[in-house]
Motif scaffolding. Structure first.
Motif, PDB file in Angstrom:
ATOM      1  N   LEU A   1      -4.766   2.969 -10.261  1.00 36.09           N
ATOM      2  CA  LEU A   1      -4.153   2.258  -9.149  1.00 36.09           C
ATOM      3  C   LEU A   1      -5.267   1.669  -8.292  1.00 36.09           C
ATOM      4  CD1 LEU A   1      -1.649   5.038  -8.036  1.00 36.09           C
ATOM      5  CD2 LEU A   1      -1.164   3.062  -9.498  1.00 36.09           C
ATOM      6  N   MET A   2      -5.140   0.401  -7.968  1.00 33.35           N
ATOM      7  CA  MET A   2      -6.174  -0.217  -7.140  1.00 33.35           C
ATOM      8  C   MET A   2      -5.519  -0.886  -5.933  1.00 33.35           C
ATOM      9  SD  MET A   2      -8.507  -1.890 -10.147  1.00 33.35           S
ATOM     10  CE  MET A   2     -10.142  -1.571  -9.536  1.00 33.35           C
ATOM     11  N   ASP A   3      -5.893  -0.417  -4.754  1.00 36.20           N
ATOM     12  CA  ASP A   3      -5.298  -0.939  -3.521  1.00 36.20           C
ATOM     13  C   ASP A   3      -6.241  -1.957  -2.891  1.00 36.20           C
ATOM     14  OD1 ASP A   3      -3.879  -1.381  -1.251  1.00 36.20           O
ATOM     15  OD2 ASP A   3      -4.275   0.577  -0.344  1.00 36.20           O
TER      16      ASP A   3
ATOM     17  N   ALA B   1       0.683   7.057  -6.351  1.00 34.76           N
ATOM     18  CA  ALA B   1      -0.465   7.965  -6.415  1.00 34.76           C
ATOM     19  C   ALA B   1      -0.077   9.402  -6.083  1.00 34.76           C
ATOM     20  CB  ALA B   1      -1.548   7.493  -5.451  1.00 34.76           C
ATOM     21  N   GLY B   2       1.130   9.577  -5.551  1.00 34.45           N
ATOM     22  CA  GLY B   2       1.570  10.920  -5.178  1.00 34.45           C
ATOM     23  C   GLY B   2       1.008  11.359  -3.841  1.00 34.45           C
ATOM     24  N   LEU B   3       0.454  10.409  -3.069  1.00 36.40           N
ATOM     25  CA  LEU B   3      -0.117  10.765  -1.768  1.00 36.40           C
ATOM     26  C   LEU B   3       0.966  10.831  -0.696  1.00 36.40           C
ATOM     27  CD1 LEU B   3      -3.403   8.648  -1.843  1.00 36.40           C
ATOM     28  CD2 LEU B   3      -3.226  11.129  -1.972  1.00 36.40           C
ATOM     29  N   ILE B   4       2.047  10.025  -0.872  1.00 29.40           N
ATOM     30  CA  ILE B   4       3.193  10.167   0.016  1.00 29.40           C
ATOM     31  C   ILE B   4       4.456  10.202  -0.837  1.00 29.40           C
ATOM     32  CG2 ILE B   4       2.189   9.155   2.105  1.00 29.40           C
ATOM     33  CD1 ILE B   4       3.428   6.531   1.435  1.00 29.40           C
ATOM     34  N   GLU B   5       5.502  10.777  -0.280  1.00 27.73           N
ATOM     35  CA  GLU B   5       6.746  10.939  -1.045  1.00 27.73           C
ATOM     36  C   GLU B   5       7.720   9.823  -0.719  1.00 27.73           C
ATOM     37  OE1 GLU B   5       9.145  14.702  -1.437  1.00 27.73           O
ATOM     38  OE2 GLU B   5       7.252  15.476  -0.607  1.00 27.73           O
ATOM     39  N   PRO B   6       8.430   9.298  -1.729  1.00 33.49           N
ATOM     40  CA  PRO B   6       9.460   8.311  -1.425  1.00 33.49           C
ATOM     41  C   PRO B   6      10.623   8.958  -0.664  1.00 33.49           C
ATOM     42  CG  PRO B   6       9.198   8.600  -3.823  1.00 33.49           C
ATOM     43  CD  PRO B   6       8.308   9.592  -3.152  1.00 33.49           C
TER      44      PRO B   6
ATOM     45  N   SER C   1       0.825  -1.202   0.000  1.00 34.42           N
ATOM     46  CA  SER C   1       0.000   0.000   0.000  1.00 34.42           C
ATOM     47  C   SER C   1       0.863   1.256   0.000  1.00 34.42           C
ATOM     48  CB  SER C   1      -0.930   0.020   1.210  1.00 34.42           C
ATOM     49  OG  SER C   1      -1.902  -0.975   1.064  1.00 34.42           O
ATOM     50  N   THR C   2       1.993   1.178   0.709  1.00 32.48           N
ATOM     51  CA  THR C   2       2.931   2.303   0.723  1.00 32.48           C
ATOM     52  C   THR C   2       3.423   2.574  -0.697  1.00 32.48           C
ATOM     53  OG1 THR C   2       3.636   1.743   2.945  1.00 32.48           O
ATOM     54  CG2 THR C   2       5.120   3.126   1.665  1.00 32.48           C
ATOM     55  N   LEU C   3       3.784   1.512  -1.399  1.00 33.02           N
ATOM     56  CA  LEU C   3       4.260   1.651  -2.784  1.00 33.02           C
ATOM     57  C   LEU C   3       3.178   2.315  -3.633  1.00 33.02           C
ATOM     58  CD1 LEU C   3       6.524   0.965  -4.802  1.00 33.02           C
ATOM     59  CD2 LEU C   3       5.339  -1.183  -5.270  1.00 33.02           C
ATOM     60  N   MET C   4       1.936   1.843  -3.467  1.00 35.38           N
ATOM     61  CA  MET C   4       0.847   2.416  -4.261  1.00 35.38           C
ATOM     62  C   MET C   4       0.625   3.887  -3.929  1.00 35.38           C
ATOM     63  SD  MET C   4      -3.130   2.068  -4.309  1.00 35.38           S
ATOM     64  CE  MET C   4      -3.023   3.547  -3.343  1.00 35.38           C
ATOM     65  N   LYS C   5       0.662   4.229  -2.644  1.00 36.56           N
ATOM     66  CA  LYS C   5       0.451   5.630  -2.254  1.00 36.56           C
ATOM     67  C   LYS C   5       1.549   6.526  -2.814  1.00 36.56           C
ATOM     68  CE  LYS C   5      -2.632   5.371   1.673  1.00 36.56           C
ATOM     69  NZ  LYS C   5      -2.610   4.144   2.514  1.00 36.56           N
ATOM     70  N   MET C   6       2.769   5.967  -2.960  1.00 32.35           N
ATOM     71  CA  MET C   6       3.850   6.761  -3.551  1.00 32.35           C
ATOM     72  C   MET C   6       3.578   6.996  -5.039  1.00 32.35           C
ATOM     73  SD  MET C   6       7.389   5.639  -1.680  1.00 32.35           S
ATOM     74  CE  MET C   6       7.285   3.873  -1.793  1.00 32.35           C
TER      75      MET C   6
ATOM     76  N   GLY D   1      -5.670   7.650 -11.503  1.00 30.77           N
ATOM     77  CA  GLY D   1      -6.893   7.431 -10.728  1.00 30.77           C
ATOM     78  C   GLY D   1      -6.638   6.374  -9.669  1.00 30.77           C
ATOM     79  N   VAL D   2      -7.252   6.527  -8.516  1.00 23.10           N
ATOM     80  CA  VAL D   2      -7.018   5.582  -7.422  1.00 23.10           C
ATOM     81  C   VAL D   2      -8.337   4.982  -6.930  1.00 23.10           C
ATOM     82  CG1 VAL D   2      -5.892   5.263  -5.187  1.00 23.10           C
ATOM     83  CG2 VAL D   2      -5.148   7.115  -6.673  1.00 23.10           C
ATOM     84  N   VAL D   3      -8.328   3.667  -6.724  1.00 22.11           N
ATOM     85  CA  VAL D   3      -9.460   3.000  -6.074  1.00 22.11           C
ATOM     86  C   VAL D   3      -8.940   2.441  -4.756  1.00 22.11           C
ATOM     87  CG1 VAL D   3     -11.172   1.159  -6.212  1.00 22.11           C
ATOM     88  CG2 VAL D   3     -10.483   2.377  -8.293  1.00 22.11           C
ATOM     89  N   PHE D   4      -9.560   2.847  -3.661  1.00 21.27           N
ATOM     90  CA  PHE D   4      -9.060   2.464  -2.354  1.00 21.27           C
ATOM     91  C   PHE D   4      -9.696   1.173  -1.850  1.00 21.27           C
ATOM     92  CE2 PHE D   4      -8.394   6.983  -2.771  1.00 21.27           C
ATOM     93  CZ  PHE D   4      -7.105   7.145  -2.295  1.00 21.27           C
ATOM     94  N   GLN D   5      -9.029   0.587  -0.865  1.00 18.51           N
ATOM     95  CA  GLN D   5      -9.524  -0.671  -0.296  1.00 18.51           C
ATOM     96  C   GLN D   5     -10.812  -0.466   0.497  1.00 18.51           C
ATOM     97  OE1 GLN D   5      -6.735  -2.519   2.380  1.00 18.51           O
ATOM     98  NE2 GLN D   5      -8.072  -4.269   2.733  1.00 18.51           N
TER      99      GLN D   5
END
Lengths: 270, 264
Positions: B158-160, B55-60, B48-53, B80-84
């Motif tokens: 992106l689908m988490d 998605a630009g929601l968190i920075e590497p 999920s961390t990888l996906m959020k990166m 586009g992101v689809v969340f769990q």
């Protein structure tokens, strides 16, 4: 298995429209109980509903009921509006600012439970007898439910909604208008109701202590002269106002909860 | 050039502090246009961390992620992101939920309505336009969330673990639906999951991650022809692939399980 349920349903039809119908009956039941109680205690101490309603009518005719009600409600509405704005805005700011929220929350919660009336003399010293003291004190006491509920509502927003907004690159305004506001709306309606009720109570309390006019003052006079009739007139007027206002807020809350299936349960403790 | 490039990306939460957690370590991979790419790994491996990166929601903490050669520094219009979790808005009807992104971008009412109707048909929700999420099942709500993302026609979806919270039957049905949708739209997709069957069924390639800190453990190619349908699940090749995936995952899953027992 279902005999019991069936029987209850036979007596009490549970469709929403019949529930609404039964609700309409409740005031009549209350008036009936009032009549019984009046006969039991004696109409000199507790005048019955018929007597009270005709006295209320005379009071309106002779011109003391409406002006005093206006004086009281004017103070209530002004306090309610100020408290809503100040409490709402402060609640939003603190809700969005987690460190600040964490710092002040326990203090607000405990301050909320301190009987506000203890601060009344200070308001009297500052503003003197009149509208300013009523509004000042009522704003002060009704601002807390608005603040605490708004703050909690903002904090309770599910992160996933914020992330949806972020991933769609919504602006700050859009995030507030289309995600935060609808999310907290049901809780805001609850907050408005409790804020109004607090302001209502506070104004009556102030008028009981010191006022030149208002229903609270009438109540205080009536108490001094053992005038049960006047007391019940005031109670009836206050009850009708409280009922109408609360039914509006409660109706709005029910409508939102039903349609969106969002609840405000966690806030009901306040 | 690859569509999405993940170059030596690492993420450490609370870096340089005593409670720092290394979630992702030195991950590199590439996604081609139109590819369905899955990331599979044990619980808590940093998927999920990888996906959020991405998605630009968190920075590497280190490394770089690029889409079409452009570095990802924050949320982007073309991702586009689809969340769990259930992310449908309870205060909006199905149609209004699907229109949400378009509305926020200022697309005119008629245009977004038409688009939403098309997408709802694609995800099999025609006839539910006016229903509120509270009137829909969990599986239907997740279709709404997928439709809301697809409506924006993202370059990369992106689908988490989008089906993570659903029951097994619903999962299988929605997996089939997603396969069909992605085959119809040729949507480039990065899919996070912990289900081996789901990964093998849907993907062109599956990237197996190790237990935390997540690293590339293995890259498994699913060389089963498209268009696919549920019948491939009983084929020998499908079983070989799921065996390979399980083989790669088994030891990591064990480590992940032990981590989860000790950490909390």
């Amino acid at each position: 298995m279902s005999t019991k349920t069936t029987r209850t349903q036979d007596i009490l039809d549970r469709t929403p429209s019949s529930i609404a119908l039964y609700r309409l009956l409740v005031p009549f039941v209350i008036v009936g109980l009032w009549e019984l109680l009046s006969r039991w205690i004696g109409p000199r101490v507790l005048p019955g509903p018929v007597h009270t309603f005709s006295a209320l009518y005379e009071g309106i005719q002779s011109g003391w009921v409406i002006p005093n009600t206006n004086v009281t409600m004017q103070a209530v509405v002004i306090s309610f509006l100020i408290a809503t704005v100040i409490g709402g805005v402060t609640g939003l700011i603190l809700g969005f600012n987690k460190p600040a929220y964490d710092i002040v929350e326990p203090f607000f919660l405990s301050f909320y439970s301190v009987p506000k009336i203890t601060m009344y003399p200070i308001f009297l010293f500052i503003f003197g007898v009149g509208l300013n003291t009523k509004v000042g004190f009522a704003t002060f006491s009704s601002f807390f439910p608005m603040l605490i509920i708004t703050m909690g509502a903002v904090r309770s927003i599910d992160d996933v909604y914020i992330n949806v907004g972020k991933s769609l690159q919504v602006s700050r305004y859009q995030m507030f208008r289309h995600i935060v506001l609808p999310y907290i709306l049901v809780q805001l309606v609850v907050a408005l109701r409790l804020t109004f009720n607090s302001a209502f109570l506070a104004v009556i309390l102030v008028e009981l202590f010191a006022a030149r006019s208002g229903l609270g003052l009438v109540l205080q006079h009536a108490m001094g002269t053992f005038n049960s009739e006047e007391i019940l007139i005031v109670v009836t007027v206050l009850a009708v106002i409280a009922f109408v206002i609360n039914i509006i807020f409660y109706g709005a809350q029910q409508l939102l909860e039903e349609r969106w299936n969002m609840t405000s349960d966690e806030q009901m403790g306040i | 050039m690859a569509k999405l490039e993940i170059n030596n990306v690492s993420k450490t939460y609370n870096a340089n502090k005593p409670n720092s957690v290394e979630a992702v370590r030195d991950v590199s991979c590439e996604l081609d246009e139109g590819e369905f790419f899955s990331v599979i790994g044990p619980t808590g491996c940093g998927k999920s961390t990888l996906m959020k990166m991405v998605a630009g929601l968190i920075e590497p903490t280190e490394g770089e992620i690029t889409l079409d050669g452009e570095s990802i520094t924050g949320p982007r219009e073309d991702i586009g992101v689809v969340f769990q979790e259930d992310s449908t808005f309870p205060w909006r009807s199905t149609l209004e939920n699907v229109e949400f992104g378009l509305e926020m971008r200022g697309v005119g009412k008629q245009e977004r309505r038409d688009r939403a109707h098309d997408i709802l048909e694609l995800v099999g929700l025609s006839g539910f336009e006016d229903n509120y999420p509270s009137e829909l099942s969990g599986g239907m709500r997740q279709r709404v969330a997928i439709a809301r993302t697809l409506a924006l026609n993202p370059d990369l979806m992106l689908m988490d673990e989008p089906f993570g919270a659903l029951d097994e039957q619903t999962r299988l049905i929605l997996g089939g639906e997603l396969l069909r949708i992605c085959q119809e739209t040729n949507q480039t997709t990065m899919f996070i999951t912990h289900s081996i069957t789901e990964a093998a069924f849907l993907s062109d390639r599956v990237f197996v991650m190790s237990a935390r800190p997540g690293e590339i453990k293995e890259l498994v190619e699913v060389d089963i022809e498209r268009p696919r349908d549920e019948s491939i699940m009983t084929s020998d090749r499908f079983n070989e692939i799921t065996d390979d995936l399980w083989e790669a995952l088994k030891s990591e899953a064990q480590i992940g399980f032990e981590q989860s027992m000790t950490v909390d």
